[in-house]
Design a protein around this motif. Structure first.
Motif, PDB file in Angstrom:
ATOM      1  N   SER A   9       7.990  -5.574   3.563  1.00 22.05           N
ATOM      2  CA  SER A   9       7.980  -4.361   4.388  1.00 22.05           C
ATOM      3  C   SER A   9       9.390  -3.803   4.574  1.00 22.05           C
ATOM      4  O   SER A   9       9.563  -2.724   5.092  1.00 22.05           O
ATOM      5  CB  SER A   9       7.352  -4.668   5.739  1.00 22.05           C
ATOM      6  OG  SER A   9       8.073  -5.718   6.345  1.00 22.05           O
ATOM      7  N   SER A  10      10.395  -4.555   4.142  1.00 18.42           N
ATOM      8  CA  SER A  10      11.768  -4.106   4.366  1.00 18.42           C
ATOM      9  C   SER A  10      12.308  -3.328   3.178  1.00 18.42           C
ATOM     10  O   SER A  10      13.460  -3.443   2.836  1.00 18.42           O
ATOM     11  CB  SER A  10      12.662  -5.314   4.635  1.00 18.42           C
ATOM     12  OG  SER A  10      12.663  -6.146   3.501  1.00 18.42           O
ATOM     13  N   LYS A  11      11.440  -2.558   2.565  1.00 20.37           N
ATOM     14  CA  LYS A  11      11.903  -1.817   1.392  1.00 20.37           C
ATOM     15  C   LYS A  11      12.830  -0.667   1.762  1.00 20.37           C
ATOM     16  O   LYS A  11      13.495  -0.101   0.914  1.00 20.37           O
ATOM     17  CB  LYS A  11      10.715  -1.304   0.585  1.00 20.37           C
ATOM     18  CG  LYS A  11      10.203  -2.384  -0.351  1.00 20.37           C
ATOM     19  CD  LYS A  11       9.118  -1.880  -1.242  1.00 20.37           C
ATOM     20  CE  LYS A  11       8.680  -2.981  -2.210  1.00 20.37           C
ATOM     21  NZ  LYS A  11       7.480  -2.604  -2.938  1.00 20.37           N
ATOM     22  N   GLY A  12      12.823  -0.325   3.047  1.00 18.80           N
ATOM     23  CA  GLY A  12      13.828   0.622   3.515  1.00 18.80           C
ATOM     24  C   GLY A  12      13.499   2.092   3.313  1.00 18.80           C
ATOM     25  O   GLY A  12      13.965   2.922   4.060  1.00 18.80           O
ATOM     26  N   VAL A  13      12.672   2.401   2.319  1.00 18.70           N
ATOM     27  CA  VAL A  13      12.347   3.796   2.076  1.00 18.70           C
ATOM     28  C   VAL A  13      11.020   4.103   2.749  1.00 18.70           C
ATOM     29  O   VAL A  13      10.050   3.386   2.522  1.00 18.70           O
ATOM     30  CB  VAL A  13      12.166   4.105   0.570  1.00 18.70           C
ATOM     31  CG1 VAL A  13      12.949   5.327   0.192  1.00 18.70           C
ATOM     32  CG2 VAL A  13      12.531   2.905  -0.275  1.00 18.70           C
ATOM     33  N   ARG A  14      10.981   5.136   3.549  1.00 13.40           N
ATOM     34  CA  ARG A  14       9.700   5.474   4.162  1.00 13.40           C
ATOM     35  C   ARG A  14       8.972   6.493   3.319  1.00 13.40           C
ATOM     36  O   ARG A  14       9.565   7.448   2.822  1.00 13.40           O
ATOM     37  CB  ARG A  14       9.920   6.008   5.578  1.00 13.40           C
ATOM     38  CG  ARG A  14       9.923   4.876   6.586  1.00 13.40           C
ATOM     39  CD  ARG A  14       9.909   5.389   7.990  1.00 13.40           C
ATOM     40  NE  ARG A  14       8.643   6.016   8.356  1.00 13.40           N
ATOM     41  CZ  ARG A  14       8.367   6.342   9.608  1.00 13.40           C
ATOM     42  NH1 ARG A  14       9.237   6.113  10.560  1.00 13.40           N
ATOM     43  NH2 ARG A  14       7.220   6.894   9.898  1.00 13.40           N
TER      44      ARG A  14
ATOM     45  N   ALA B  52       5.948   2.924  -4.131  1.00 10.46           N
ATOM     46  CA  ALA B  52       7.407   2.810  -4.214  1.00 10.46           C
ATOM     47  C   ALA B  52       7.994   2.456  -2.854  1.00 10.46           C
ATOM     48  O   ALA B  52       9.007   1.771  -2.755  1.00 10.46           O
ATOM     49  CB  ALA B  52       8.001   4.113  -4.731  1.00 10.46           C
ATOM     50  N   ALA B  53       7.350   2.937  -1.786  1.00 10.29           N
ATOM     51  CA  ALA B  53       7.870   2.682  -0.437  1.00 10.29           C
ATOM     52  C   ALA B  53       7.202   1.478   0.211  1.00 10.29           C
ATOM     53  O   ALA B  53       7.719   0.926   1.180  1.00 10.29           O
ATOM     54  CB  ALA B  53       7.676   3.918   0.433  1.00 10.29           C
ATOM     55  N   THR B  54       6.061   1.067  -0.308  1.00 13.59           N
ATOM     56  CA  THR B  54       5.349  -0.067   0.304  1.00 13.59           C
ATOM     57  C   THR B  54       5.077  -1.123  -0.776  1.00 13.59           C
ATOM     58  O   THR B  54       5.987  -1.826  -1.172  1.00 13.59           O
ATOM     59  CB  THR B  54       4.040   0.410   0.962  1.00 13.59           C
ATOM     60  OG1 THR B  54       3.222   1.047  -0.007  1.00 13.59           O
ATOM     61  CG2 THR B  54       4.320   1.374   2.092  1.00 13.59           C
ATOM     62  N   SER B  55       3.844  -1.217  -1.208  1.00 17.76           N
ATOM     63  CA  SER B  55       3.527  -2.093  -2.339  1.00 17.76           C
ATOM     64  C   SER B  55       2.313  -1.526  -3.049  1.00 17.76           C
ATOM     65  O   SER B  55       1.606  -0.674  -2.496  1.00 17.76           O
ATOM     66  CB  SER B  55       3.243  -3.517  -1.860  1.00 17.76           C
ATOM     67  OG  SER B  55       1.977  -3.560  -1.223  1.00 17.76           O
ATOM     68  N   ALA B  56       2.082  -2.007  -4.256  1.00 19.08           N
ATOM     69  CA  ALA B  56       0.951  -1.498  -5.035  1.00 19.08           C
ATOM     70  C   ALA B  56      -0.364  -1.737  -4.288  1.00 19.08           C
ATOM     71  O   ALA B  56      -1.237  -0.870  -4.248  1.00 19.08           O
ATOM     72  CB  ALA B  56       0.917  -2.166  -6.410  1.00 19.08           C
ATOM     73  N   LEU B  57      -0.495  -2.910  -3.673  1.00 17.83           N
ATOM     74  CA  LEU B  57      -1.731  -3.228  -2.956  1.00 17.83           C
ATOM     75  C   LEU B  57      -1.894  -2.356  -1.708  1.00 17.83           C
ATOM     76  O   LEU B  57      -3.002  -1.913  -1.392  1.00 17.83           O
ATOM     77  CB  LEU B  57      -1.737  -4.719  -2.590  1.00 17.83           C
ATOM     78  CG  LEU B  57      -3.044  -5.287  -2.036  1.00 17.83           C
ATOM     79  CD1 LEU B  57      -4.201  -5.019  -2.988  1.00 17.83           C
ATOM     80  CD2 LEU B  57      -2.918  -6.782  -1.794  1.00 17.83           C
ATOM     81  N   THR B  58      -0.780  -2.105  -1.016  1.00 22.20           N
ATOM     82  CA  THR B  58      -0.846  -1.224   0.156  1.00 22.20           C
ATOM     83  C   THR B  58      -1.289   0.175  -0.256  1.00 22.20           C
ATOM     84  O   THR B  58      -2.119   0.796   0.418  1.00 22.20           O
ATOM     85  CB  THR B  58       0.534  -1.131   0.839  1.00 22.20           C
ATOM     86  OG1 THR B  58       0.995  -2.452   1.083  1.00 22.20           O
ATOM     87  CG2 THR B  58       0.457  -0.364   2.141  1.00 22.20           C
ATOM     88  N   SER B  59      -0.767   0.662  -1.368  1.00 25.59           N
ATOM     89  CA  SER B  59      -1.152   2.009  -1.805  1.00 25.59           C
ATOM     90  C   SER B  59      -2.633   2.025  -2.178  1.00 25.59           C
ATOM     91  O   SER B  59      -3.330   3.002  -1.917  1.00 25.59           O
ATOM     92  CB  SER B  59      -0.275   2.475  -2.966  1.00 25.59           C
ATOM     93  OG  SER B  59      -0.767   2.015  -4.198  1.00 25.59           O
ATOM     94  N   SER B  60      -3.118   0.917  -2.745  1.00 25.53           N
ATOM     95  CA  SER B  60      -4.533   0.850  -3.088  1.00 25.53           C
ATOM     96  C   SER B  60      -5.400   0.851  -1.828  1.00 25.53           C
ATOM     97  O   SER B  60      -6.443   1.502  -1.775  1.00 25.53           O
ATOM     98  CB  SER B  60      -4.801  -0.409  -3.918  1.00 25.53           C
ATOM     99  OG  SER B  60      -6.124  -0.438  -4.364  1.00 25.53           O
ATOM    100  N   PHE B  61      -4.935   0.118  -0.796  1.00 20.19           N
ATOM    101  CA  PHE B  61      -5.668   0.103   0.472  1.00 20.19           C
ATOM    102  C   PHE B  61      -5.804   1.516   1.033  1.00 20.19           C
ATOM    103  O   PHE B  61      -6.901   1.962   1.378  1.00 20.19           O
ATOM    104  CB  PHE B  61      -4.990  -0.808   1.500  1.00 20.19           C
ATOM    105  CG  PHE B  61      -5.561  -0.658   2.880  1.00 20.19           C
ATOM    106  CD1 PHE B  61      -6.785  -1.237   3.201  1.00 20.19           C
ATOM    107  CD2 PHE B  61      -4.911   0.106   3.837  1.00 20.19           C
ATOM    108  CE1 PHE B  61      -7.338  -1.069   4.464  1.00 20.19           C
ATOM    109  CE2 PHE B  61      -5.454   0.277   5.101  1.00 20.19           C
ATOM    110  CZ  PHE B  61      -6.668  -0.317   5.418  1.00 20.19           C
ATOM    111  N   TRP B  62      -4.672   2.223   1.125  1.00 19.04           N
ATOM    112  CA  TRP B  62      -4.722   3.569   1.709  1.00 19.04           C
ATOM    113  C   TRP B  62      -5.532   4.525   0.863  1.00 19.04           C
ATOM    114  O   TRP B  62      -6.251   5.390   1.368  1.00 19.04           O
ATOM    115  CB  TRP B  62      -3.308   4.111   1.952  1.00 19.04           C
ATOM    116  CG  TRP B  62      -2.708   3.458   3.150  1.00 19.04           C
ATOM    117  CD1 TRP B  62      -1.705   2.534   3.179  1.00 19.04           C
ATOM    118  CD2 TRP B  62      -3.115   3.647   4.519  1.00 19.04           C
ATOM    119  NE1 TRP B  62      -1.467   2.129   4.467  1.00 19.04           N
ATOM    120  CE2 TRP B  62      -2.307   2.792   5.308  1.00 19.04           C
ATOM    121  CE3 TRP B  62      -4.075   4.448   5.148  1.00 19.04           C
ATOM    122  CZ2 TRP B  62      -2.435   2.725   6.700  1.00 19.04           C
ATOM    123  CZ3 TRP B  62      -4.202   4.375   6.532  1.00 19.04           C
ATOM    124  CH2 TRP B  62      -3.385   3.519   7.292  1.00 19.04           C
TER     125      TRP B  62
END
Lengths: 166, 144
Positions: free
Chosen positions: A79-84, B27-37
């Motif tokens: 979660s600390s990727k820093g870019v929102r 790019a801002a979260t994770s591939a799985l998070t983007s799939s969830f949303w």
């Protein structure tokens, strides 16, 4: 100097894809065959809308469970990727839901499934080339001549297979 | 006819659009998070539409086989995979290779199930796709 964590290497222009990336893409595409089989079975028993509703509902639950499991088993500080992400980045699902409604309309028109698939393929690739060319939404990769030839062959082969089903 | 042609074309463009947007979120979260949303927001839209124009438990739902319910699980991996790949290969090559994977596995399924169709055309199609996939490895330098 602290190194900024990047989720992925920035898309370079014309970098040769790694075999693992090609295999991942092919395997991911292969899932679509099962998804279509599953969703069209549900649509045949009920309606296209209900089929899509089920796919999204089951998908939401499955993704949530996977996120919880991964979060519990492994804490990489992801979660600390820093870019929102901007708010619109959460809206990919709207476009996905619209796709279902459109294709269930066109599949029942004179285009039938074959025409729907063929035109959809072309629309998909054309917009992807435009996105790559202009670097829309922070992703950019200049298509090379080799990329274009590879795409051309894949599209031609796909159209042959689609029309071979008659 | 012109309208449905346009609609089918737009439907394809929407596939690319959604992959691009999901890739941006990944790019801002994770591939799985983007799939969830992707699934959760899509579900929201479909629930709203069903409230207006559909039914939440149509006839036949209870009779559907188990695998008719399982597509969404593959869908989660599909969207996450697409978000992962698009960063590395760009939208066009991602689209091409996903379609290639779909067609190759689709032909395998056709053969297993004995689906009717033109053998030579199918064979030529598979050959072209394999050639295209093989070529994609090279990347190549940009020419302008």
């Amino acid at each position: 100097m602290t190194q900024r964590k990047r989720p992925a290497p920035a898309p370079e222009e014309g970098r040769a894809p790694r075999p693992v990336e090609i295999c991942a893409a092919l395997a991911t595409g292969g899932l679509l065959t099962f998804m279509l089989f599953s969703n069209s079975t549900m649509a045949a028993y009920t309606t296209p809308l209900f089929s899509s509703l089920v796919a999204h509902g089951v998908g939401t639950v499955a993704a949530a469970v996977a996120l919880v499991l991964i979060g519990a088993l492994w804490r990489p500080g992801a979660s600390s990727k820093g870019v929102r992400a901007p708010l619109w980045a959460y809206l990919g699902g709207v476009s996905g839901a619209l796709t279902v409604m459109l294709t269930s309309m066109t599949a029942n028109s004179p285009l039938a499934l074959t025409g729907t698939l063929a035109l959809g393929l072309v629309g998909q690739v054309v917009l992807a080339l435009v996105f790559d060319r202009f670097g829309v939404m922070g992703l950019r990769r200049m298509p090379t001549r080799n990329d274009l030839m590879s795409l051309g062959l894949i599209v031609a082969g796909t159209l042959l297979i689609i029309f071979s089903r008659g | 006819m012109a309208t449905v042609v346009l609609l089918a074309f737009v439907a394809g463009m929407l596939v690319t659009l959604s992959r691009q947007i999901n890739g941006r979120l990944a790019a801002a979260t994770s591939a799985l998070t983007s799939s969830f949303w992707n699934h959760a927001v899509g579900l929201g839209v479909l629930v709203a539409y069903t409230l207006v124009a559909g039914r939440f438990w149509p006839e036949g739902a209870a009779a559907a086989p188990w695998y008719a319910w399982a597509g969404g699980i593959a869908g989660v991996v599909f969207v996450a995979g697409g978000s992962w790949v698009i960063h590395r290969l760009g939208a066009a090559l991602t689209s091409g290779l996903l379609v290639a994977g779909q067609m190759l596995s689709g032909v395998m399924m056709d053969l297993i199930r004995g689906t009717e169709g033109s053998g030579p055309m199918r064979f030529a199609g598979v050959a072209l796709i394999l050639l295209g996939v093989w070529m994609s490895r090279r990347g190549g330098s940009r020419r302008e």
